[in-house]
Design an enzyme around this catalytic site. Structure first.
Site, mmCIF file in Angstrom:
data_model
loop_
_atom_site.group_PDB
_atom_site.id
_atom_site.type_symbol
_atom_site.label_atom_id
_atom_site.label_comp_id
_atom_site.label_asym_id
_atom_site.label_seq_id
_atom_site.Cartn_x
_atom_site.Cartn_y
_atom_site.Cartn_z
ATOM 1 N N ASP A 114 -11.793 2.982 3.995
ATOM 2 C CA ASP A 114 -11.926 1.528 3.786
ATOM 3 C C ASP A 114 -13.425 1.335 3.737
ATOM 4 O O ASP A 114 -13.841 0.213 3.346
ATOM 5 C CB ASP A 114 -11.564 0.665 5.072
ATOM 6 C CG ASP A 114 -10.040 -0.271 4.439
ATOM 7 O OD1 ASP A 114 -9.679 -0.151 3.464
ATOM 8 O OD2 ASP A 114 -9.499 -0.538 5.710
ATOM 9 N N LYS A 153 0.878 -1.137 -0.061
ATOM 10 C CA LYS A 153 0.097 0.053 -0.032
ATOM 11 C C LYS A 153 0.859 1.418 0.053
ATOM 12 O O LYS A 153 0.690 2.268 -0.584
ATOM 13 C CB LYS A 153 -0.968 0.135 1.231
ATOM 14 C CG LYS A 153 -2.019 -0.960 0.978
ATOM 15 C CD LYS A 153 -2.842 -1.305 2.431
ATOM 16 C CE LYS A 153 -3.831 -2.549 2.127
ATOM 17 N NZ LYS A 153 -4.528 -2.881 3.404
ATOM 18 N N GLN A 188 -4.910 -1.994 9.415
ATOM 19 C CA GLN A 188 -4.722 -3.182 8.735
ATOM 20 C C GLN A 188 -5.366 -4.239 9.944
ATOM 21 O O GLN A 188 -5.122 -4.280 11.157
ATOM 22 C CB GLN A 188 -3.201 -3.446 8.705
ATOM 23 C CG GLN A 188 -3.091 -4.684 7.875
ATOM 24 C CD GLN A 188 -3.466 -4.622 6.331
ATOM 25 O OE1 GLN A 188 -3.267 -3.827 5.816
ATOM 26 N NE2 GLN A 188 -4.313 -5.728 6.027
#
Lengths: 325, 325
Positions: free
Chosen positions: A150, A83, A127
């Site tokens: 997200d 990422k 994460q």
């Protein structure tokens, strides 16, 4: 009902099975077009790079993405590294914090809040999975829904489910599925779509997005007694079950478009590393039935990070009042 | 495919249409069992009355419901009056504010916030529709999600859509639909359910609730080209389209359970008031095909207020730390 694996590709009519030139029992019939997720993701990253560069010129700032990693899981570390690299490639600043496995929940929430308050950070990603002593619900709920790239915050999940509302962010993988369909020229409106799987991260938002595009959507899940009977009705099938090669050729309607979200490692001693990656769809069978299909790897996978970059860019545009192109 | 209106009731097989004793062209065949919403709602209200009375004994307080009405729409005034009467009957305190049609949005939000801060108020309901100059999104978003007995707050909508989460409140009408199914002994798990309509208030949450009960759910809507083809697959059909008698007998699978959410006024000069109320389902046809069906009126309607009382009771239990029975 046709047998497994050796189905002809048919365009609309049921006659093709009697036409030995278009398909034979050796499975050498016409093949589905491949939806090249890598190429489409590359194109999107190019578009993002151009927009980031324009933003730098016009407002003097670039988007910023913060990533919080707890613990030292190898797969998570790899994802985070990928990422960060992807951010760098398109000109997005990345901020990151790595916390020890035994960090307290309060400490993680405190770091989230620091990023909430940092105006250079437009997107925050925690994460997953988190260690067991930390509540995912609490930590994800602490992320400002305006930086929730997200798309996991209940407010963004809720507004995605509501007609007449627009979530600030949509979860990256399902957003990537829709983008693949659109950029491959697949009409969604008026079609029957079936989603296999009802997870918060993929299945449920994918179904909602397809419905927003005016498909008629059915969600098949672990408690569905006759999944194949239902998937055979699908013009568009999104497979997000997490089960290697669950969907066989005879689960598909001839001509269906297949988006395969699964990434499963299966043992394969014929290759050096001892395993290969397969999707939730048996590609070899499906490509003789479907009209278009995503491969694994190289289909949905590359789109997830591209959509994360896109969500981060959108967040920065909102923060700086830059209009959408 | 059978013709409209004169379908026999069949239990599993397709033979009944050849069996003149079970069904004839005069439509005198076996009829579906009626799901009596009024009787079920009465039973629920009795249960609530008992729980409110127990709460009064144990914590010295009763639940409180606040209703905010803006303007003088006749239908809205009637709904509010009915809600207040229903509260009184079960021992729930009602608080109400009626504001003039031209009140400012700020004033409405201020009243919502007063109720948010009032510990005697456990549920807040803003009667819809609001006048055009007032944003429904802003006003409903101002209601504390802990007092959102209508289940309209994005956080409650979002958590309803998420696996592993539990919304504090679920919208009353769809909650009532599920309650009707459960109290009528209808198994939901493993069944195919079709919901007609995707509104925020009924269709979407009804689909989510059915999926939570492990049905395999399809949502049919205005952009579905072949609705009847899909509804004929349904073991359970929830009709929430808002179109008088849209669903005909031949839209149904024999033996289906039909929940009719629609309440539509259609002209009928043979009766004094000049109209009668009908559902989204053509009852006269459907009752020869379905195994169970809700009438209109007297089906889903009475359940909506019962679920509002139930949500208010739940909110008060949470506020006072009273365990569920």
């Amino acid at each position: 009902m046709a047998g497994r694996g050796i189905l002809p590709t048919m365009e609309g009519t049921g006659d093709a099975s009697h036409n030995s030139s278009s398909a034979t029992v050796t499975g050498t019939g016409q093949k589905a077009a491949i939806i090249d997720g890598k190429a489409i993701a590359d194109q999107i990253r190019k578009e993002i790079t151009a927009e980031v560069s324009k933003m730098k010129e016009s407002v003097g700032n670039v988007p910023g993405l913060a990533v919080i990693l707890v613990g030292a899981r190898k797969d998570s570390s790899t994802y985070v590294r990928n990422k960060k690299r992807a951010c760098a490639e398109v000109g997005i600043l990345s901020f990151d914090v790595t916390l020890p496995e035994d960090v307290s929940q309060e400490e993680v929430v405190a770091r989230v809040k620091e990023f909430n308050d940092n105006p250079a950070v437009h997107g925050i990603l925690v994460q997953l999975p988190l260690p067991k002593h930390i509540s995912e619900e609490v930590v994800l709920g602490a992320v400002s829904y305006e930086k929730d790239v997200d798309g996991f915050h209940p407010i963004n999940v809720g507004t995605l489910a509501m007609q007449g509302r627009k979530p600030l962010f949509v979860s990256c993988t399902p957003k990537g599925c829709i983008e693949l369909l659109k950029r491959s020229g697949v009409q969604i409106k008026g079609k029957r779509a079936v989603v296999i799987g009802r997870s918060n991260i993929v299945g449920t938002p994918a179904a909602q997005l397809l419905q927003r595009e005016n498909a008629t959507v059915t969600v098949v899940h672990s408690q569905t007694p006759n999944p194949a009977e239902i998937t055979r009705e699908a013009d568009i099938l999104v497979a997000a079950a997490g089960k290697a090669e669950l969907v066989r050729g005879d689960w598909l309607k001839p001509g269906a478009v297949v988006i395969d979200v699964g990434i499963n490692a299966v043992e394969d001693l014929s290759i050096k590393k001892g395993y290969r990656l397969v999707g939730d769809v048996c590609f070899e069978e499906a490509c003789h039935v479907a009209s278009k299909i995503t491969p694994v790897p190289g289909g949905v996978g590359p789109m997830t990070i591209a959509m994360l970059l896109s969500n981060t860019l959108d967040a920065a545009k909102r923060a700086y009042g830059v209009a959408n192109a």
